[in-house]
Write an enzyme that holds these catalytic residues in place. Structure first.
Site, PDB file in Angstrom:
ATOM      1  N   ASP A   1       0.819  -1.213   0.000  1.00 18.42           N
ATOM      2  CA  ASP A   1       0.000   0.000   0.000  1.00 18.42           C
ATOM      3  C   ASP A   1       0.853   1.262   0.000  1.00 18.42           C
ATOM      4  OD1 ASP A   1       0.920  -0.293   2.657  1.00 18.42           O
ATOM      5  OD2 ASP A   1      -0.974  -1.198   3.267  1.00 18.42           O
TER       6      ASP A   1
ATOM      7  N   ASP B   1      -7.706  -4.322  14.575  1.00 19.30           N
ATOM      8  CA  ASP B   1      -9.074  -4.640  14.167  1.00 19.30           C
ATOM      9  C   ASP B   1      -9.127  -5.714  13.091  1.00 19.30           C
ATOM     10  OD1 ASP B   1      -8.048  -3.230  12.045  1.00 19.30           O
ATOM     11  OD2 ASP B   1      -9.547  -1.628  12.066  1.00 19.30           O
TER      12      ASP B   1
ATOM     13  N   HIS C   1      -7.424  -5.745  10.181  1.00 21.63           N
ATOM     14  CA  HIS C   1      -7.203  -5.350   8.791  1.00 21.63           C
ATOM     15  C   HIS C   1      -5.841  -5.834   8.304  1.00 21.63           C
ATOM     16  CE1 HIS C   1      -5.175  -1.617  10.484  1.00 21.63           C
ATOM     17  NE2 HIS C   1      -4.358  -1.894   9.482  1.00 21.63           N
TER      18      HIS C   1
ATOM     19  N   GLU D   1      -9.749  -2.502   5.559  1.00 18.43           N
ATOM     20  CA  GLU D   1     -10.359  -2.301   6.869  1.00 18.43           C
ATOM     21  C   GLU D   1     -11.546  -3.251   7.066  1.00 18.43           C
ATOM     22  OE1 GLU D   1      -8.778  -0.361   8.740  1.00 18.43           O
ATOM     23  OE2 GLU D   1      -8.115   1.472   7.759  1.00 18.43           O
TER      24      GLU D   1
END
Length: 264
Positions: free
Chosen positions: A72, A141, A143, A148
């Site tokens: 990314d 979380d 991801h 996400e």
């Protein structure tokens, strides 16, 4: 799924680096048949990168015929920005090893045509056949990359809006100022990652324990993207005791005992 549980971050990093070197050396890459490696940024892989640099300098592994694709990049940060992933990868890894610059691939966060940039990235990956080993970290979380919670589990490289939790977590790289953290990024998709022959996720510390528990013991859900690893034929989670502590004792014991009898 293979789960490696180590005493701490250093052991976790060493195991991951040794595995990367093993896979590259076993592949015997050449100019016409390079080994294709997917790479993450962030704090999780830093120990692995440090160990791989050491092994490269000692002649134990070469990156001359390795092609890399990073996961990314923030939208709006030029490559020279100290918090861009272009800069991070150069300073943390690439400038210290014998990789050819032409073999480094990172999404362009300064592009004016996001759709074309993402499409071209997918096409370039396909031009090599597939990624041999995709390495990633995992967020608290669940991801992976910037996919996400709620991301499609078959998603491809695209633009993603970052959640407040991710922005808050990444603020530590921006003088703890959340207003300085970019709110959008270009990221490979969950499907892009799981297309790889192998996927290896690195996790360390108690903050990652819930995500690892969902990855290993939970149901497969887009609300915990890392859980898709349960569907991958060759998935590895490399974590430390703290990151494993939310799993059931029997689960932890199973993976530790299994690993003692496993040949790499």
């Amino acid at each position: 799924m293979r789960v490696i549980i180590t005493p701490g971050y250093d052991a976790c990093s060493k195991w991951a680096a040794d595995y990367v070197a093993y896979k590259i050396n076993r592949f015997h890459p050449t100019a016409h048949k390079p080994f294709v490696l997917g790479l993450p940024s962030g704090s999780s892989p830093l120990g692995m990168y440090k160990e791989l640099i050491r092994q490269n300098h000692e002649g134990k592994v070469s990156f001359e015929h390795v092609v890399t694709f990073n996961m990314d990049e923030y939208i709006g940060l030029p490559p020279a920005h100290h918090e861009s992933y272009h800069f991070f990868m150069q300073e943390s890894f690439f400038k210290h090893i014998n990789i050819q610059p032409k073999n480094i691939n990172i999404l362009n966060g300064m592009t004016k045509d996001y759709e074309k940039e993402c499409r071209n990235y997918e096409d370039k990956i396909k031009s090599y056949g597939k990624i041999n080993l995709f390495i990633g970290g995992v967020g608290t979380d669940g991801h992976i990359a910037f996919n996400e919670p709620g991301s499609s589990l078959v998603s491809r490289t695209r633009v993603k809006t970052l959640t407040s939790d991710t922005i808050k977590s990444n603020a530590r790289f921006f003088n703890n100022d959340m207003t300085l953290v970019p709110k959008t990024a270009l990221t490979v998709g969950v499907g892009t990652i799981t297309d790889a022959e192998e996927v290896m996720i690195i996790a360390s510390g108690a903050a990652k324990a819930k995500a690892i528990q969902h990855a290993v013991e939970g149901s497969i859900s887009q609300m915990w993207p890392v859980s898709i690893l349960q569907m991958h034929q060759h998935a590895i989670i490399v974590c430390d005791d703290e990151a494993a502590k939310e799993m059931q004792p029997d689960t932890i014991r199973y993976f530790k005992e299994t690993e003692q009898r496993t040949i790499k």
